[in-house]
Structure formats: structure tokens, C-alpha cells
Design a protein around this motif. Structure first.
Motif, short mmCIF file in Angstrom:
data_model
loop_
_atom_site.label_atom_id
_atom_site.label_comp_id
_atom_site.label_asym_id
_atom_site.label_seq_id
_atom_site.Cartn_x
_atom_site.Cartn_y
_atom_site.Cartn_z
N ALA A 165 -44.85 -17.43 -47.55
CA ALA A 165 -45.20 -17.60 -49.15
C ALA A 165 -45.18 -15.13 -49.52
N SER A 166 -45.16 -14.62 -48.45
CA SER A 166 -45.77 -13.42 -47.97
C SER A 166 -43.98 -12.75 -48.84
N ASP A 167 -43.11 -13.60 -48.49
CA ASP A 167 -41.33 -12.95 -48.43
C ASP A 167 -41.20 -11.87 -50.11
N ASP A 168 -42.10 -13.44 -51.27
CA ASP A 168 -41.22 -13.33 -52.20
C ASP A 168 -42.33 -13.75 -53.55
N PRO A 169 -43.35 -13.06 -53.15
CA PRO A 169 -44.43 -13.92 -53.67
C PRO A 169 -44.65 -14.48 -55.05
N SER A 170 -43.20 -13.89 -56.06
CA SER A 170 -43.08 -13.95 -57.63
C SER A 170 -41.91 -15.03 -57.82
N VAL A 171 -41.38 -15.43 -56.89
CA VAL A 171 -40.35 -16.69 -56.90
C VAL A 171 -41.29 -18.22 -56.74
N ASP A 172 -41.39 -19.01 -57.48
CA ASP A 172 -42.07 -20.52 -57.70
C ASP A 172 -40.94 -21.00 -58.37
N SER A 173 -40.31 -22.23 -57.78
CA SER A 173 -39.57 -22.81 -57.95
C SER A 173 -39.45 -24.40 -58.08
N SER A 174 -41.08 -24.69 -57.47
CA SER A 174 -41.46 -26.05 -57.72
C SER A 174 -41.53 -26.33 -59.34
N ASP A 175 -41.26 -25.68 -60.41
CA ASP A 175 -40.90 -26.63 -61.74
C ASP A 175 -39.97 -26.04 -62.40
N GLU A 176 -38.56 -25.63 -61.31
CA GLU A 176 -37.67 -25.89 -61.79
C GLU A 176 -36.73 -27.55 -61.86
N PRO A 177 -36.43 -27.20 -63.19
CA PRO A 177 -36.25 -28.90 -63.11
C PRO A 177 -34.96 -29.23 -62.26
N SER A 178 -34.56 -30.68 -62.05
CA SER A 178 -33.56 -30.70 -60.94
C SER A 178 -32.51 -31.82 -61.68
N ASP A 179 -31.30 -32.01 -61.55
CA ASP A 179 -30.36 -32.61 -61.95
C ASP A 179 -29.94 -33.80 -60.53
N ASP A 180 -30.53 -34.12 -60.20
CA ASP A 180 -29.91 -35.47 -59.55
C ASP A 180 -29.37 -37.06 -60.88
N ARG A 181 -28.22 -36.70 -61.29
CA ARG A 181 -27.09 -38.02 -62.07
C ARG A 181 -26.33 -37.88 -61.21
N THR A 182 -25.70 -39.42 -61.02
CA THR A 182 -24.74 -39.87 -60.32
C THR A 182 -23.40 -39.29 -60.63
N VAL A 183 -22.47 -39.06 -60.22
CA VAL A 183 -21.09 -39.26 -60.70
C VAL A 183 -20.94 -39.96 -61.64
N ASP A 184 -21.05 -41.41 -61.66
CA ASP A 184 -20.42 -42.45 -62.64
C ASP A 184 -21.52 -41.79 -63.73
N GLN A 185 -23.26 -41.59 -63.54
CA GLN A 185 -23.74 -40.99 -64.99
C GLN A 185 -23.41 -39.94 -65.57
N LEU A 186 -22.68 -38.83 -64.92
CA LEU A 186 -22.08 -37.69 -65.66
C LEU A 186 -21.63 -38.45 -65.97
N ARG A 187 -19.80 -39.07 -65.39
CA ARG A 187 -18.77 -38.67 -65.91
C ARG A 187 -19.13 -39.29 -67.51
N ALA A 188 -19.70 -40.34 -67.70
CA ALA A 188 -20.60 -41.17 -68.83
C ALA A 188 -20.89 -39.73 -70.17
N ASP A 189 -21.68 -39.43 -69.59
CA ASP A 189 -22.46 -37.78 -70.11
C ASP A 189 -21.67 -36.50 -69.98
N LEU A 190 -20.80 -36.39 -69.94
CA LEU A 190 -19.78 -35.36 -70.01
C LEU A 190 -18.68 -36.26 -70.66
N LEU A 191 -18.05 -37.60 -70.32
CA LEU A 191 -17.46 -37.85 -72.23
C LEU A 191 -18.47 -38.43 -73.80
N ALA A 192 -19.14 -38.44 -73.03
CA ALA A 192 -20.04 -38.57 -74.46
C ALA A 192 -19.99 -36.77 -75.22
#
Length: 446
Positions: A200-227
Motif C-alpha cells: 500500500a505504501s508504494d502508491d496509496p492513491s491507486v485503488d483498483s478494487s472498484d474498477e469494473p471488470s469485463d469477463d464476457r466470453t468470445v461468443d458474448q462479445l461477438r453477439a454484442d459487437l454485431l448488435a
């Protein structure tokens, strides 16, 4: 049984063509075929378009490939084998070529599964083709199309038929884009993990716990990209100089009971679901998001106990009668037809040229197919009280078509609270069809 059914359907198709030929009808039996298909469909409670397709397929089988039909009837092959054989040999025009093809493919069909037969059937049919693949492909391109099939749980599928090079190219580009997004997501996730692993002492200003993650599969991404591409992109190959295509947005019509909209948690299972174009249910969260972005609402007032349509109004001026008819009919009013009303013609039951009034008791929605059949075939229709349509077929049978039930909450005085009953009776529990325009990116995971 299926072979016998095909024989009967082929006979019906031949009968329709013979009737048209005897009457010297200029449409070569098209309207007679529609009328016969409508008769069979109404009696079996099946869409007449489906019956007409079955009639055409049965006619091809019985007339063009009688040996295959006989083999199915004798139990040597199944209906699935027959479909594969008919599809593979659909372009064989010469009777002798068809007979030779049938003889060769039946030997394999009696020993292989339908799935394995498909490749053999195509190869055998190719040996008997009189025209080159280039010539046949030029004709087949005329059949390119797009269609929609409704599934369960508020889902639908979009199908495309087109040249193989374009379809596979489309799929490959979607796949490359999906994999590129996945790689970027993986890189971002790795960076977040590395940041989280630092003291924590290295960079206390950085907090990635609230960053959204995108775990969509390739099939889901293909469908979303087409739409995303279809809903928000402009087709450069067909773009006009004045950018008219840029102004076109997707439109759907949603009907949702107001009490369903008010159920923010979506926990009440006793309330009707929202409906898309009167065809399939959609989840309440999607309906609320669409309703919130709608530029105009039609309010459908319904009886709180029977659910019958009482009136339609709109917060902006418009064509009251058309809105009322669309809310009442919801679809084509021919028995078994489910085409949405917004894609149909509004027709005078008693022709206006003969004095028929332009009012709700003399108007109904018919798709172009059944509109034409009403005027150019022996089918007749009369409108009764309450928007009930009475169709009389060429053989004299009568089929009654009621307007679809409104998608609204219903109450009985014994089980509803006074507040709920009063709110429903005075129009606060009405269904709300919504038209909207959207440019929402499908890349945002829902």
C-alpha cells in the motif's frame, strides 16, 4: 404418417394449381394456393404460411423424387433423411438426373445417419448438375435475406442467408474483434492484479478494487459487437450523399402494464411481463429502461376485471383511430397469423367504395398477404360486435378471430385492495406501448 401427410399436402398443392389453370387465372395458382393453405391452416390452427411451405416441400418430394418418398413411406429412411436428400437435390431440373441422384443417394441414406448423409448427398447431387456452380450461385444470391426467431426468456435470434464468402467474412471479423477485446480485457486485468499486489505504501492513491471488470466470453462479445455495429453504424456501401441512413434508428414497440413498471425489484410473479411487439416477453428492467428513454407513449386503458380494451389516448396529438385499432388488433386479424399490426394494412371490412364507414367497427389490420387474399379469393370476412371477425372459407367453414387479450393486470373485487381497484379503473394500471429510438452501444455489458 409423415409420408402420408406429404402425399396429402402435395395433392392439395396440385388441386390449387389445377383450379387456377381451369379458370385461366393469371397468377398461375398463387392465390388459389394461398386460399387452400389458409383453409388447411385454419382447420389445423397452424399459420397458413407454414402450411404453404409444407405444401411446396411436399410437392417437390412427391413429384420430383417419388422414389425417396416411397422409401420414407416404407420405413427405409426417416423424415430427416428425406429433408437432407430434397435440400441437396433441389437444383436438379432434369427428371432423369433426379432419378439417378435418388437411386445413388438412397443406397447411402439407408446406411448412414442424416447428419453424415448431408455431405454425401451434396457431392452426389453435384455430379448431376447441368449448370455450373457459378451460374447457380448467381441465382441463389437473389434469395439472400435476414429473419428473426423468438426464443424463451426474452431472447431472440437473428439469422442471415447470403453468399458464403460474405457470411464467413462477417463471422471472421466479429471473431477477430471479439478476441482483440478479450486480449485487452486480460491485459487490463493483469495490470489491476499487479497493482493490487503492491504494498500500500508504494502508491496509496491507486485503488483498483472498484474498477469494473469485463469477463464476457468470445461468443458474448461477438453477439454484442454485431448488435453494436447494426444499431449504431452506417453502411458505407449504401450510404447516400445527404446521409439519410444516418437518421434511421432502431424502433420497437413495447407493451407493459404500469404496475409492472412500478415493481422495481421485479419480485412479483403475479404481474404480466412486458411484451415486445406482441410477440415475446421481455424482462421488466429492459422495459423500464426503454420506457424512460421513450419520446412518446400510447396509453391503453383497460377494464380492471375483464382486461378488455376501453380506450386509447396519447399525451401528444395524433391519429386516434389508428392508435386505437393498433392497440386492439395487435396483429393481423386472419386466424393463425401473428404478423405485428404495425406491419399490416388497415382495411375496411365493408369496402369504403360501397359505403362502408371509416370507423373502428369497420376496420381491422390485415397483413399484405391476407389483405390480398380477402379481395382476390373466395375467402370472406364480416366484423361483429367488439371487433370480432368472422371468416368464411371457400368451402363454407366459419372461423372466428378475436382480438388478442390485452397485456394488462386484472383484478377481482374480492382479491384486490380498494386502492388497486380504483387505480386500475381510472387508468393507472393500463398497458403502455412504447416506441423508442436507440443508439445505445451493445458493448456495455448488461
Amino acid at each position: 404418417m409423415l409420408a402420408a401427410r406429404d402425399g396429402m399436402l402435395a395433392m392439395a398443392s396440385r388441386l390449387a394449381i389445377d383450379i387456377a389453370r381451369q379458370a385461366n387465372h393469371p397468377d398461375y395458382g398463387d392465390m388459389a394456393t394461398r386460399a387452400v393453405a389458409a383453409e388447411i391452416g385454419a382447420a389445423q390452427r397452424v399459420n397458413d404460411r407454414t402450411i404453404e411451405r409444407r405444401m411446396a416441400a411436399a410437392s417437390r418430394l412427391v413429384t420430383d423424387l417419388p422414389d425417396v418418398w416411397a422409401a420414407q413411406g416404407a420405413g427405409r429412411i426417416t423424415a430427416a433423411h428425406t429433408r437432407v436428400i430434397v435440400e441437396a437435390g433441389a437444383h436438379l431440373d432434369d427428371p432423369r438426373d433426379r432419378a439417378a441422384y435418388a437411386a445413388a443417394v438412397l443406397v447411402i441414406a439407408e446406411a448412414e445417419s442424416p447428419n453424415r448423409l448431408r455431405r454425401h448427398a451434396r457431392r452426389i447431387a453435384e455430379r448431376f448438375q447441368a449448370r455450373s456452380l457459378t451460374e447457380r450461385h448467381r441465382d441463389a444470391r437473389d434469395n439472400r435475406r435476414v429473419w428473426v426467431n423468438d426464443l424463451d426468456d426474452g431472447m431472440s435470434e437473428l439469422g442471415v442467408q447470403g453468399p458464403s464468402t460474405l457470411i464467413h467474412g462477417m463471422y471472421d471479423r466479429l471473431s477477430q474483434m471479439a478476441h482483440r477485446v478479450r486480449e485487452e480485457n486480460a491485459r487490463a486485468a493483469k495490470e489491476r492484479k499487479a497493482r493490487d499486489a503492491r504494498p500500500a505504501s508504494d502508491d496509496p492513491s491507486v485503488d483498483s478494487s472498484d474498477e469494473p471488470s469485463d469477463d464476457r466470453t468470445v461468443d458474448q462479445l461477438r453477439a454484442d459487437l454485431l448488435a453494436d455495429l447494426v444499431l449504431t453504424g452506417a453502411p458505407t456501401g449504401h450510404h447516400s450523399e445527404d446521409a439519410l441512413l444516418d437518421a434511421i434508428h432502431a424502433r420497437v414497440e413495447v407493451t407493459v402494464p404500469v404496475m409492472t413498471l412500478m415493481d422495481e425489484c421485479g419480485s412479483r410473479t403475479d404481474l404480466p411481463a412486458a411484451e415486445l411487439d406482441g410477440r415475446c416477453p421481455i424482462d421488466a428492467a429492459t422495459a423500464r429502461r426503454i420506457a424512460g428513454a421513450a419520446i412518446g407513449w400510447d396509453r391503453v386503458l383497460t377494464h380492471p376485471i375483464s382486461g378488455a380494451l376501453l380506450a386509447v389516448d396519447r399525451y401528444r396529438p395524433g391519429d386516434q383511430l389508428k392508435r386505437h385499432l393498433r392497440a386492439r388488433d395487435q396483429r393481423c386479424r386472419f386466424p393463425t397469423c401473428g404478423l405485428a399490426a404495425r406491419r399490416c394494412d388497415i382495411d375496411h371490412t365493408h369496402a369504403a367504395a360501397e359505403g362502408g364507414p371509416t370507423c373502428e367497427d369497420n376496420l381491422a389490420h390485415f397483413c399484405r398477404r391476407h389483405h390480398m387474399m380477402k379481395h382476390h379469393s373466395p375467402w370472406q370476412v364480416e366484423q361483429r360486435v367488439g371487433g370480432v371477425l368472422e371468416w368464411r372459407s371457400p368451402t363454407g367453414d366459419v372461423y372466428i378471430d378475436h382480438a388478442p387479450a390485452q397485456n394488462t393486470a386484472r383484478f377481482t373485487p374480492a382479491e384486490s385492495t380498494p386502492a388497486e381497484f380504483e387505480a386500475a379503473a381510472f387508468g393507472t394500471a393500463e398497458s403502455t406501448p412504447v416506441e423508442f429510438e436507440t443508439a445505445e452501444s451493445a458493448l456495455v455489458p448488461f
